[in-house]
Write a protein that holds these residues in place. Structure first.
Motif, PDB file in Angstrom:
ATOM      1  N   GLU A 138       0.839  -1.202   0.000  1.00 37.34           N
ATOM      2  CA  GLU A 138       0.000   0.000   0.000  1.00 37.34           C
ATOM      3  C   GLU A 138       0.869   1.246   0.000  1.00 37.34           C
ATOM      4  N   PRO A 141       0.469   5.981   3.537  1.00 39.03           N
ATOM      5  CA  PRO A 141       0.715   5.614   4.942  1.00 39.03           C
ATOM      6  C   PRO A 141      -0.542   5.640   5.804  1.00 39.03           C
ATOM      7  N   ALA A 144      -2.736   2.701   4.947  1.00 35.79           N
ATOM      8  CA  ALA A 144      -2.064   1.513   5.482  1.00 35.79           C
ATOM      9  C   ALA A 144      -2.304   1.371   6.974  1.00 35.79           C
ATOM     10  N   ARG A 148      -3.917  -1.899   8.764  1.00 34.46           N
ATOM     11  CA  ARG A 148      -3.258  -2.646   9.847  1.00 34.46           C
ATOM     12  C   ARG A 148      -4.192  -2.826  11.045  1.00 34.46           C
ATOM     13  N   GLU A 163       4.616  -0.873   3.149  1.00 32.32           N
ATOM     14  CA  GLU A 163       4.156   0.489   2.899  1.00 32.32           C
ATOM     15  C   GLU A 163       5.153   1.235   2.014  1.00 32.32           C
TER      16      GLU A 163
END
Length: 262
Positions: A138, A141, A144, A148, A163
C-alpha cells in the motif's frame, strides 16, 4: 461522461463475446468455471469480511490520502473519509469473494497483493488461506494504518503489509521470496507500471502460479496492458471476466484466451 460511455460500450462488447458454461471446451477452464467462478454456495468467511465492510462504510474518520497511481496526474494529498474510500475504492463483495474462492481452490502458499486499500480484499485472501503468507503493498501511509488496524481486529497473523511507493518496494521484496503462487495486481492503472509489475511477479512465478489483473478495461492503457499480457510467451491461458483478468502459465495447456460471463 466520455469515460463512462466508453466503459458501457466495452461492457456491451464483453457481453456479446462472453461464453457461458456450455461454450468452454478446455477441461481445466471448464472445471474452474463450474466449481470456482460460478460457485453459488456461501462461506462463513464472507460474513466476517462484509461485517468489516459495513463498519468502514460508517467510519467518519478523515485521512490525508497520498495517491501514487493513475488516480491523479501527480503524487498529491487530499482529505477523504474512510467511509468514502470504502464506498468508492474497495473492491465489491462479488470480486472479493471471487478472489477468496480462487485462493481457496488453488491453496497457494505465497500470495502477493498490489494495492491494500483498507484491507477488505486482503481479508478475503487471508480467510481463504490461513496457513499461507500474504504480502500486501500500500502506497498511502494513512490508509495503510487503517488496514493494519483492521487486520488486528480480524486477528490475522499471516499478513505482512509493505508500505511505500510500489516502484520502490515491489521488486526489492519480491527478490526475497523463493516463489510466488498467487498475485492480485491492483496497484496502478497505467500501461507501463502494470507491465513492469507483471514482469516483476513473473520472475518469481512457476507453472501453477495464478495472476489476477484488476480493472482490465478501466482505461485505454489498461486494455493495452491486458493485450500485452495475453501475448506474453509464458502466458498459456487467460480468462476475461471484464472487471478482472485471470492469467495461467500451465505449459501443458494450449495457448487459449477465454471471455466468460461473470
Amino acid at each position: 461522461m466520455l469515460s463512462y460511455l466508453r466503459l458501457a460500450a466495452d461492457y456491451l462488447l464483453y457481453r456479446m463475446r462472453a461464453y457461458k458454461l456450455h461454450g468452454v471446451h478446455s477441461p481445466f477452464i471448464f472445471d474452474l468455471y463450474h466449481n470456482v467462478l460460478h460457485h453459488t454456495g456461501h462461506f462463513p468467511a464472507y460474513d466476517s469480511v462484509e461485517a468489516l465492510r459495513e463498519e468502514l462504510l460508517h467510519d467518519e474518520q478523515q485521512l490525508q490520502v497520498t495517491d501514487f497511481g493513475a488516480g491523479s496526474r501527480s503524487i498529491n494529498q487530499r482529505t477523504r473519509t474512510v467511509k468514502d474510500i470504502a464506498r468508492t475504492s474497495a473492491k465489491p463483495a462479488k470480486y472479493g469473494q471471487l478472489l477468496f474462492r480462487l485462493v481457496n481452490h488453488f491453496q497457494p502458499e505465497t500470495i502477493v497483493e498490489l494495492g491494500t486499500s483498507l484491507g477488505l480484499t486482503t481479508s478475503y485472501l487471508a480467510e481463504a488461506r490461513k496457513k499461507g503468507k500474504i504480502y500486501t503493498f500500500e502506497g498511502c501511509p494513512n490508509i495503510a494504518g487503517v488496514a493494519r488496524e483492521n487486520f488486528r481486529k480480524q486477528r490475522y497473523s499471516n499478513i505482512e503489509l509493505i508500505e511505500g511507493n510500489l516502484d520502490e518496494t515491489l521488486h526489492r521484496h519480491l527478490q526475497q521470496l523463493e516463489k510466488l503462487d498467487f498475485a492480485f495486481l491492483d496497484g496502478n492503472h497505467r500501461y507501463e507500471p502494470t507491465l513492469r509489475y507483471f514482469e516483476s511477479c513473473l520472475a518469481k512465478s512457476h507453472e501453477n502460479t495464478v495472476l489476477v489483473l484488476d480493472d482490465i478495461y478501466w482505461s485505454a492503457e489498461m486494455k493495452r496492458a491486458w493485450q500485452e499480457v495475453k501475448r506474453h510467451p509464458q502466458v498459456r491461458q487467460t480468462v476475461d471476466l471484464y472487471f478482472v483478468g485471470l492469467v495461467f502459465f500451465r505449459p501443458q495447456q494450449p495457448k487459449e484466451h477465454f471471455t466468460l460471463y461473470f
